[in-house]
Design a protein around this motif. Structure first.
Motif, PDB file in Angstrom:
ATOM      1  N   PRO A 155       0.845  -1.205   0.000  1.00 51.28           N
ATOM      2  CA  PRO A 155       0.000   0.000   0.000  1.00 51.28           C
ATOM      3  C   PRO A 155       0.875   1.247   0.000  1.00 51.28           C
ATOM      4  O   PRO A 155       2.068   1.195   0.325  1.00 51.28           O
ATOM      5  CB  PRO A 155      -0.783  -0.130   1.306  1.00 51.28           C
ATOM      6  CG  PRO A 155       0.073  -0.983   2.189  1.00 51.28           C
ATOM      7  CD  PRO A 155       0.794  -1.945   1.279  1.00 51.28           C
ATOM      8  N   THR A 156       0.315   2.369  -0.373  1.00 53.09           N
ATOM      9  CA  THR A 156       1.053   3.626  -0.381  1.00 53.09           C
ATOM     10  C   THR A 156       0.256   4.701   0.347  1.00 53.09           C
ATOM     11  O   THR A 156      -0.933   4.542   0.631  1.00 53.09           O
ATOM     12  CB  THR A 156       1.328   4.117  -1.814  1.00 53.09           C
ATOM     13  OG1 THR A 156       0.156   4.758  -2.339  1.00 53.09           O
ATOM     14  CG2 THR A 156       1.736   2.974  -2.732  1.00 53.09           C
ATOM     15  N   GLY A 157       0.931   5.802   0.621  1.00 53.87           N
ATOM     16  CA  GLY A 157       0.253   6.970   1.170  1.00 53.87           C
ATOM     17  C   GLY A 157      -0.190   7.925   0.080  1.00 53.87           C
ATOM     18  O   GLY A 157      -0.586   9.054   0.360  1.00 53.87           O
ATOM     19  N   LEU A 158      -0.134   7.489  -1.168  1.00 55.45           N
ATOM     20  CA  LEU A 158      -0.440   8.336  -2.305  1.00 55.45           C
ATOM     21  C   LEU A 158      -1.884   8.160  -2.744  1.00 55.45           C
ATOM     22  O   LEU A 158      -2.522   7.144  -2.464  1.00 55.45           O
ATOM     23  CB  LEU A 158       0.487   8.004  -3.473  1.00 55.45           C
ATOM     24  CG  LEU A 158       1.991   8.018  -3.183  1.00 55.45           C
ATOM     25  CD1 LEU A 158       2.757   7.528  -4.392  1.00 55.45           C
ATOM     26  CD2 LEU A 158       2.448   9.412  -2.783  1.00 55.45           C
ATOM     27  N   THR A 159      -2.369   9.140  -3.475  1.00 53.50           N
ATOM     28  CA  THR A 159      -3.687   9.069  -4.089  1.00 53.50           C
ATOM     29  C   THR A 159      -3.560   9.468  -5.557  1.00 53.50           C
ATOM     30  O   THR A 159      -2.473   9.808  -6.038  1.00 53.50           O
ATOM     31  CB  THR A 159      -4.696  10.007  -3.395  1.00 53.50           C
ATOM     32  OG1 THR A 159      -4.344  11.375  -3.701  1.00 53.50           O
ATOM     33  CG2 THR A 159      -4.699   9.793  -1.891  1.00 53.50           C
ATOM     34  N   THR A 160      -4.684   9.450  -6.253  1.00 54.65           N
ATOM     35  CA  THR A 160      -4.673   9.869  -7.649  1.00 54.65           C
ATOM     36  C   THR A 160      -4.315  11.345  -7.805  1.00 54.65           C
ATOM     37  O   THR A 160      -4.026  11.790  -8.914  1.00 54.65           O
ATOM     38  CB  THR A 160      -6.050   9.600  -8.290  1.00 54.65           C
ATOM     39  OG1 THR A 160      -7.082  10.102  -7.418  1.00 54.65           O
ATOM     40  CG2 THR A 160      -6.263   8.113  -8.491  1.00 54.65           C
ATOM     41  N   ALA A 161      -4.300  12.096  -6.711  1.00 53.80           N
ATOM     42  CA  ALA A 161      -3.848  13.491  -6.772  1.00 53.80           C
ATOM     43  C   ALA A 161      -2.325  13.566  -6.905  1.00 53.80           C
ATOM     44  O   ALA A 161      -1.792  14.574  -7.378  1.00 53.80           O
ATOM     45  CB  ALA A 161      -4.299  14.253  -5.531  1.00 53.80           C
ATOM     46  N   ASN A 162      -1.613  12.521  -6.474  1.00 56.78           N
ATOM     47  CA  ASN A 162      -0.152  12.496  -6.545  1.00 56.78           C
ATOM     48  C   ASN A 162       0.360  11.817  -7.806  1.00 56.78           C
ATOM     49  O   ASN A 162       1.535  11.964  -8.156  1.00 56.78           O
ATOM     50  CB  ASN A 162       0.424  11.756  -5.331  1.00 56.78           C
ATOM     51  CG  ASN A 162      -0.095  12.286  -4.016  1.00 56.78           C
ATOM     52  OD1 ASN A 162      -0.772  11.587  -3.277  1.00 56.78           O
ATOM     53  ND2 ASN A 162       0.209  13.548  -3.724  1.00 56.78           N
ATOM     54  N   VAL A 163      -0.488  11.063  -8.477  1.00 54.85           N
ATOM     55  CA  VAL A 163      -0.101  10.328  -9.679  1.00 54.85           C
ATOM     56  C   VAL A 163      -1.056  10.728 -10.792  1.00 54.85           C
ATOM     57  O   VAL A 163      -2.274  10.747 -10.601  1.00 54.85           O
ATOM     58  CB  VAL A 163      -0.175   8.800  -9.442  1.00 54.85           C
ATOM     59  CG1 VAL A 163       0.310   8.057 -10.680  1.00 54.85           C
ATOM     60  CG2 VAL A 163       0.638   8.404  -8.222  1.00 54.85           C
ATOM     61  N   ASP A 164      -0.522  11.052 -11.948  1.00 57.56           N
ATOM     62  CA  ASP A 164      -1.347  11.582 -13.038  1.00 57.56           C
ATOM     63  C   ASP A 164      -2.156  10.455 -13.690  1.00 57.56           C
ATOM     64  O   ASP A 164      -1.666   9.732 -14.552  1.00 57.56           O
ATOM     65  CB  ASP A 164      -0.459  12.249 -14.084  1.00 57.56           C
ATOM     66  CG  ASP A 164      -1.277  12.844 -15.229  1.00 57.56           C
ATOM     67  OD1 ASP A 164      -2.511  12.983 -15.049  1.00 57.56           O
ATOM     68  OD2 ASP A 164      -0.696  13.157 -16.283  1.00 57.56           O
ATOM     69  N   LEU A 165      -3.411  10.337 -13.261  1.00 55.61           N
ATOM     70  CA  LEU A 165      -4.336   9.382 -13.869  1.00 55.61           C
ATOM     71  C   LEU A 165      -5.580  10.107 -14.371  1.00 55.61           C
ATOM     72  O   LEU A 165      -6.665   9.539 -14.436  1.00 55.61           O
ATOM     73  CB  LEU A 165      -4.740   8.308 -12.849  1.00 55.61           C
ATOM     74  CG  LEU A 165      -3.603   7.473 -12.253  1.00 55.61           C
ATOM     75  CD1 LEU A 165      -4.153   6.473 -11.248  1.00 55.61           C
ATOM     76  CD2 LEU A 165      -2.837   6.742 -13.341  1.00 55.61           C
ATOM     77  N   SER A 166      -5.414  11.373 -14.715  1.00 52.50           N
ATOM     78  CA  SER A 166      -6.561  12.191 -15.103  1.00 52.50           C
ATOM     79  C   SER A 166      -7.258  11.654 -16.348  1.00 52.50           C
ATOM     80  O   SER A 166      -8.445  11.919 -16.563  1.00 52.50           O
ATOM     81  CB  SER A 166      -6.119  13.635 -15.344  1.00 52.50           C
ATOM     82  OG  SER A 166      -5.084  13.680 -16.321  1.00 52.50           O
ATOM     83  N   GLY A 167      -6.533  10.894 -17.161  1.00 52.08           N
ATOM     84  CA  GLY A 167      -7.154  10.319 -18.348  1.00 52.08           C
ATOM     85  C   GLY A 167      -8.241   9.317 -18.027  1.00 52.08           C
ATOM     86  O   GLY A 167      -9.047   8.962 -18.890  1.00 52.08           O
ATOM     87  N   SER A 168      -8.269   8.847 -16.761  1.00 51.76           N
ATOM     88  CA  SER A 168      -9.292   7.891 -16.344  1.00 51.76           C
ATOM     89  C   SER A 168     -10.459   8.549 -15.635  1.00 51.76           C
ATOM     90  O   SER A 168     -11.345   7.859 -15.130  1.00 51.76           O
ATOM     91  CB  SER A 168      -8.665   6.829 -15.416  1.00 51.76           C
ATOM     92  OG  SER A 168      -7.673   6.105 -16.091  1.00 51.76           O
ATOM     93  N   ASP A 169     -10.467   9.891 -15.562  1.00 48.13           N
ATOM     94  CA  ASP A 169     -11.603  10.581 -14.966  1.00 48.13           C
ATOM     95  C   ASP A 169     -12.859  10.338 -15.794  1.00 48.13           C
ATOM     96  O   ASP A 169     -12.796  10.117 -17.013  1.00 48.13           O
ATOM     97  CB  ASP A 169     -11.342  12.094 -14.905  1.00 48.13           C
ATOM     98  CG  ASP A 169     -10.352  12.458 -13.813  1.00 48.13           C
ATOM     99  OD1 ASP A 169      -9.959  11.556 -13.060  1.00 48.13           O
ATOM    100  OD2 ASP A 169      -9.966  13.637 -13.736  1.00 48.13           O
ATOM    101  N   LEU A 170     -13.999  10.390 -15.128  1.00 51.57           N
ATOM    102  CA  LEU A 170     -15.251  10.296 -15.851  1.00 51.57           C
ATOM    103  C   LEU A 170     -15.384  11.490 -16.803  1.00 51.57           C
ATOM    104  O   LEU A 170     -14.881  12.587 -16.542  1.00 51.57           O
ATOM    105  CB  LEU A 170     -16.424  10.279 -14.871  1.00 51.57           C
ATOM    106  CG  LEU A 170     -16.480   9.070 -13.917  1.00 51.57           C
ATOM    107  CD1 LEU A 170     -17.644   9.220 -12.958  1.00 51.57           C
ATOM    108  CD2 LEU A 170     -16.585   7.775 -14.691  1.00 51.57           C
ATOM    109  N   VAL A 171     -16.085  11.278 -17.905  1.00 51.90           N
ATOM    110  CA  VAL A 171     -16.177  12.314 -18.942  1.00 51.90           C
ATOM    111  C   VAL A 171     -16.755  13.605 -18.379  1.00 51.90           C
ATOM    112  O   VAL A 171     -16.237  14.702 -18.636  1.00 51.90           O
ATOM    113  CB  VAL A 171     -17.039  11.804 -20.114  1.00 51.90           C
ATOM    114  CG1 VAL A 171     -17.259  12.917 -21.132  1.00 51.90           C
ATOM    115  CG2 VAL A 171     -16.377  10.607 -20.773  1.00 51.90           C
ATOM    116  N   GLN A 172     -17.796  13.484 -17.559  1.00 52.95           N
ATOM    117  CA  GLN A 172     -18.410  14.703 -17.041  1.00 52.95           C
ATOM    118  C   GLN A 172     -17.447  15.476 -16.139  1.00 52.95           C
ATOM    119  O   GLN A 172     -17.432  16.720 -16.144  1.00 52.95           O
ATOM    120  CB  GLN A 172     -19.706  14.387 -16.280  1.00 52.95           C
ATOM    121  CG  GLN A 172     -19.555  13.452 -15.085  1.00 52.95           C
ATOM    122  CD  GLN A 172     -19.773  11.994 -15.459  1.00 52.95           C
ATOM    123  OE1 GLN A 172     -19.465  11.617 -16.585  1.00 52.95           O
ATOM    124  NE2 GLN A 172     -20.318  11.217 -14.536  1.00 52.95           N
TER     125      GLN A 172
END
Length: 641
Positions: free
Chosen positions: A214-231
């Motif tokens: 496990p990590t102390g990171l979230t999607t705010a620390n790793v660029d996964l914005s391409g997986s955001d919902l379209v809206q």
């Protein structure tokens, strides 16, 4: 370890059409059997007879010709057929499902029942109404093999939370544990006491993901914005939203994950155990599925699941065709096994806890007895050691008693140190940023006559002395740096030999050229008649013809004999200087260094420990260096240098 595989594809519902899975096989098998029961056509009857004949040949071959008369049939099946295609065939076309096929002769049914009873006993079908998978069937065979003829079990492979056993069969769904010992604690600590699930294995290679980091990171620390919902992406573009809700991330492996440069989206998948989403996911083993992050977000937004039902894994571990099997055959690195969902994913008995909460509990820091440490909060990033220990004990019952517990405790500290540096929010995000600006030539060059660079491209001059850090080399590479995929990795062979090192630059060092050095305080590796001891000088050129005499000059100047040297790839020296892993020595002459004993030379060049914490870390580094010398050079030293 294999580098990132370009053909690695994220699991999603769209990829299921061309991918064989256990779930699809079971569904198609049931559908085909139902069709045979319903069909009154000649084609349907002929198909039924063909399937029945296939089962008859497999059952008769296994039951009559392959099982020794008077022997223990379950042991015979285990020794010869565990994990072999014929056993899988029997598991697929079971007598329980084929007895209803029209035209199956009575004597064929009797032979099939005899085979079934010989293997698993009366009253059990190979495929039950609960869609038991063939891995459960094999687990029962293992239990019978481990049981004595008097019915007493010799070794336990199951507990109340599931089953696990060691096997030689590598396949999709295999459990992969790292072997205990020093191998991974010296090299890549994220593989030390690691638990991995093989999510793909075929003729192209193997892919696995780590389950206990496990990590102390979230999607705010790793660029996964391409997986955001379209809206959410649209709202973010017009400045109304910051994007989708943050999700916790887990370290999935060292390929195309956290180690890649900023601005490059890492590979990622979501693991889950929700049977209600099975038709829209890819099944790995019974009850374990993978899907994409965007699909998982959709499930959550529609109320069909919650965030904690999904384990978001960043990166993976990949091997080319045959590579992982070769590592298993050589031994010393991995232990191969199989386990059910309960043990694999941190089952907590009757608790309805979600997947990530179960795994976080299994990966929490614990005492040697397995109790969670009182000073550990739920926000503390777990080390995953307990999860590995539980599975290792399941695969090899009682073997942990033979461990050198002092050595393993030290290796555990190396895991925790890696987790602290790489998986906590502050330091992990720092490791993904650019290095600080390069120091000026005036800051880098050594003092004294003749040390000034003659060209603007020179970094340091020949004869410059450098001092290795006492706190930066425990993990075999400078802290908070990842193996590079774009340039030669200088630390394929780990660098603990540079702990408290005294280093002499043999040639002028330029920014874009390799740099060559020699150690001045390495251990004794031999001696020469009339000349004295020969010291270890580096990891290349280790032959008697490569012995290098080093002297400060003059007839009375001391001389040392060094075997070997080491070369760093272009720009690596600059990185080390910027990270503080090595420092330029000031105000000390080479002759002063050579007059001292090798054990005292680091202090002569100005090496100091400024705090009690540094003293503790330095002692761990001394031990890592000693382990390195033992494993790489076969040298045992009594004094920590």
């Amino acid at each position: 370890m294999a580098q990132g595989r370009e053909d690695f594809r994220l699991a999603s519902a769209s990829s299921r059409s061309g991918t064989w899975t256990e779930g699809s096989r079971s569904r198609s098998s049931r559908t085909g059997t139902a069709a045979c029961r319903r069909s009154a056509s000649c084609f349907g009857v002929a198909t039924s007879l063909l399937i029945a004949a296939a089962f008859r040949h497999a059952a008769i071959a296994l039951c009559s010709s392959q099982m020794p008369a008077g022997g223990d049939s379950s042991q015979a099946v285990w020794r010869k057929y565990l994990g072999v295609s014929k056993l899988s065939l029997v598991a697929r076309y079971s007598p329980g499902s084929l007895m209803q096929v029209k035209g199956l002769a009575r004597h064929r049914q009797d032979r099939a029942r005899s085979f079934r009873r010989a293997v698993i006993g009366d009253g059990e079908d190979l495929l039950s109404g609960q869609e038991e998978d063939w891995r459960d069937f094999r687990a029962r065979l293992v239990q019978q093999e481990l049981a004595g003829t008097d019915g007493q079990e010799k070794a336990a492979i199951t507990d109340k939370k599931g089953w696990a056993y060691q096997t030689d069969l590598l396949e999709q769904g295999s459990l992969l544990l790292s072997a205990p010992g020093d191998y991974w604690s010296l090299r890549r600590q994220y593989f030390c006491k690691v638990v991995m699930l093989v999510i793909r294995h075929d003729e192209q290679g193997s892919v696995a993901v780590v389950l206990n980091r496990p990590t102390g990171l979230t999607t705010a620390n790793v660029d996964l914005s391409g997986s955001d919902l379209v809206q959410n992406q649209l709202l973010k573009l017009i400045g109304i939203s910051q994007g989708s809700e943050e999700w916790n991330v887990w370290f999935g492996g060292d390929c195309e994950g956290m180690e890649i440069e900023n601005g490059v989206p890492p590979k990622h998948i979501c693991l889950h155990t929700l049977a209600s989403l099975a038709d829209e996911s890819r099944q790995i083993i019974k009850g374990v599925f993978v899907t994409s992050l965007s699909q998982a977000r959709t499930f959550v937004s529609s109320g069909r699941a919650c965030k904690d039902d999904f384990m978001l894994l960043i990166g993976y571990t990949g091997w080319s065709a045959g590579q992982l099997q070769g590592e298993l055959d050589r031994g010393g690195s991995w232990i191969l096994g199989a386990a059910d969902q309960g043990l694999l994913l941190g089952s907590s008995g009757d608790s309805p806890a979600s997947l990530t909460l179960r795994l976080k509990d299994a990966c929490a820091k614990r005492s040697p007895s397995g109790e969670r440490k009182a000073d550990v909060s739920d926000e503390t990033v777990g080390d995953g050691i307990f999860h590995w220990q539980r599975l290792y004990e399941a695969l090899r019952p009682g073997s942990t008693q033979s461990f050198d517990h002092d050595e393993e405790a030290h290796n555990d500290e190396m895991i925790r140190r890696w987790v602290e540096l790489y998986l906590n929010v502050g330091k992990a995000t720092q490791s993904r940023t650019e290095l600080p600006p390069a120091q000026s030539e005036a800051e880098l060059r050594a003092p004294g006559e003749g040390n000034a660079p003659s060209q603007s491209t020179a970094l340091l001059r020949k004869g410059t002395l450098l001092r290795g850090s006492a706190t930066k080399w425990l993990l075999g590479r400078p802290a908070a740096t990842w193996p590079s995929r774009k340039r030669t990795d200088a630390w394929t062979l780990p660098g603990q030999y540079l702990h408290k090192a005294v280093i002499l630059l043999l040639e002028d060092a330029a920014l874009e050229e390799p740099s060559t050095f020699v150690l001045l305080n390495g251990p004794k590796v031999g001696e020469m008649a009339l000349k004295g001891d020969v010291l270890f000088g580096g990891v290349t050129g280790l032959s008697s013809r490569s012995i290098l005499p080093i002297s400060a000059g003059g007839p009375e100047a001391p001389e040392v004999l060094l075997l070997g040297r080491f070369t760093l790839p272009p720009s690596t020296l600059q990185d080390l200087l910027e990270l503080g892993a090595v420092e330029v020595v000031e105000g000390v002459q080479l002759g002063d260094v050579l007059k001292a004993s090798p054990e005292q030379r680091w202090q002569v060049v100005g090496g100091t420990l400024d705090s009690w914490k540094d003293v503790q870390v330095s002692r761990q580094g001394d031990r890592q260096r000693r382990k390195w010398l033992r494993e790489v050079l076969g040298i045992e030293i009594d004094v920590d240098g």
